[in-house]
Structure formats: C-alpha cells, structure tokens
Design a protein around this motif. Structure first.
Motif, mmCIF file in Angstrom:
data_model
loop_
_atom_site.group_PDB
_atom_site.id
_atom_site.type_symbol
_atom_site.label_atom_id
_atom_site.label_comp_id
_atom_site.label_asym_id
_atom_site.label_seq_id
_atom_site.Cartn_x
_atom_site.Cartn_y
_atom_site.Cartn_z
ATOM 1 N N SER A 49 1.008 -1.568 -0.449
ATOM 2 C CA SER A 49 -0.009 -0.287 -0.403
ATOM 3 C C SER A 49 1.159 1.186 0.206
ATOM 4 O O SER A 49 2.268 1.240 0.114
ATOM 5 C CB SER A 49 -1.027 0.154 1.094
ATOM 6 N N SER A 50 -0.155 2.408 -1.068
ATOM 7 C CA SER A 50 0.763 3.623 -0.462
ATOM 8 C C SER A 50 -0.113 4.756 -0.525
ATOM 9 O O SER A 50 -1.781 4.854 -0.402
ATOM 10 C CB SER A 50 1.853 3.670 -1.782
ATOM 11 N N ILE A 51 0.327 5.991 0.851
ATOM 12 C CA ILE A 51 -0.525 6.933 0.475
ATOM 13 C C ILE A 51 0.421 8.272 0.544
ATOM 14 O O ILE A 51 1.618 8.298 0.657
ATOM 15 C CB ILE A 51 -0.554 6.988 2.521
ATOM 16 N N SER A 52 0.020 9.446 0.224
ATOM 17 C CA SER A 52 0.631 10.318 -0.798
ATOM 18 C C SER A 52 0.556 10.776 0.740
ATOM 19 O O SER A 52 0.498 11.005 1.725
ATOM 20 C CB SER A 52 -0.663 11.388 -1.386
ATOM 21 N N THR A 53 1.746 12.588 -0.146
ATOM 22 C CA THR A 53 1.783 13.038 1.450
ATOM 23 C C THR A 53 0.969 14.231 2.354
ATOM 24 O O THR A 53 1.151 14.407 3.254
ATOM 25 C CB THR A 53 2.904 14.588 1.157
ATOM 26 N N SER A 54 0.097 14.409 1.035
ATOM 27 C CA SER A 54 -1.082 15.148 1.972
ATOM 28 C C SER A 54 -2.154 14.141 2.666
ATOM 29 O O SER A 54 -2.911 13.947 3.326
ATOM 30 C CB SER A 54 -2.612 15.697 1.371
ATOM 31 N N GLY A 55 -1.993 12.836 2.396
ATOM 32 C CA GLY A 55 -3.398 11.859 2.830
ATOM 33 C C GLY A 55 -4.516 11.033 1.747
ATOM 34 O O GLY A 55 -5.380 10.931 2.261
ATOM 35 N N GLY A 56 -4.291 12.601 1.194
ATOM 36 C CA GLY A 56 -5.388 12.281 0.293
ATOM 37 C C GLY A 56 -6.304 10.608 -1.209
ATOM 38 O O GLY A 56 -7.198 11.283 -0.837
ATOM 39 N N ARG A 57 -4.476 10.520 -0.459
ATOM 40 C CA ARG A 57 -5.337 9.199 -2.197
ATOM 41 C C ARG A 57 -4.129 8.531 -1.278
ATOM 42 O O ARG A 57 -3.258 8.623 -0.816
ATOM 43 C CB ARG A 57 -4.005 9.966 -3.697
ATOM 44 N N THR A 58 -5.000 7.147 -2.156
ATOM 45 C CA THR A 58 -4.310 5.708 -1.251
ATOM 46 C C THR A 58 -3.933 4.723 -2.579
ATOM 47 O O THR A 58 -5.205 4.963 -3.542
ATOM 48 C CB THR A 58 -5.120 5.223 0.146
#
Length: 127
Positions: A49-58
């Motif tokens: 899994s991965s999450i963007s810097t803002s947390g808005g996209r996974t």
C-alpha cells in the motif's frame, strides 16, 4: 540521520487483526510519500500500500484491498498499516518506506521508487 522504525508485528490467528506503525526520524514526514511492502520467505518483495503526502490518496495491492488500511499522522511523524481479516498468506516481514515527492498526491507501490527503508517487522498469521 534519516531513519524509519517499524513496530507492531507479531503472531496472530487467521481472521485476526494487527496494526503496524512506522515512526520516522531525521526528516519532516509531510513531504514524503509512504509505502508499505512485505517479503515472505523465498519470495520477492511485494508492494502492499501507499499513501500520498497529504494523505488524500491511497493505493492497495489487490491481495489486501478491503482488508488493509493505510494512514498517516504528519504532525506525529507516523504512518500506519491497519490489517484486518489476516490470512496465512499475509505472513511476511513488513517494511515501511519513504520518498520525497513534489507532487503531493503521488502514490506508488513500486519498491524501486523509494530511497528510505525501515528494518522491517515480522507478521505471522497462523493457528
């Protein structure tokens, strides 16, 4: 010195849950994309899994969709992987990784795109 430290692994029965944590030291987390990876004995490293810097996209691997949830708390310099309905095939060493990104919504579960890695934490799913 830039460092990532995973914790929370352990032994759990099939169907159980675990939450992994990744604490980062030496840099401010909010410009880094976070990824979770795993490697089982005799197998190649797999992106989970991965999450963007803002947390808005996974993004999630198909094998864990609907069971795992990635999250982050930039204020605490922490990232998490919550794992539910665990299966024996989830048994592996789990690693968190970080990579600085200028595009705040970037996500990737390609290991070659990460420069910084933790030491890993063992997750064993067995009855």
């Amino acid at each position: 010195q830039l460092q990532l430290v995973e914790s929370g692994g352990g032994l759990v029965q099939p169907g159980g849950s675990l939450s992994l944590s990744c604490e980062v030291f030496g840099f401010v987390l909010d410009i880094y994309t976070i990824g979770w990876f795993r490697q089982a004995p005799g197998k190649e490293r797999e992106g989970v899994s991965s999450i963007s810097t803002s947390g808005g996209r996974t993004v999630y691997a198909d094998s864990v969709k609907g069971r795992f949830t990635i999250s982050r708390d930039n204020a605490k310099n922490m990232a998490y992987l919550h794992m539910n309905n665990l299966k024996p095939e989830d048994t592996a060493v789990y690693y968190c990784a970080a990579q600085a990104r200028s595009y705040r919504e970037a996500v990737t579960i390609v290991s070659e795109e990460y420069d910084y890695w933790g030491q890993g934490t063992q997750v064993t799913v067995s009855s």
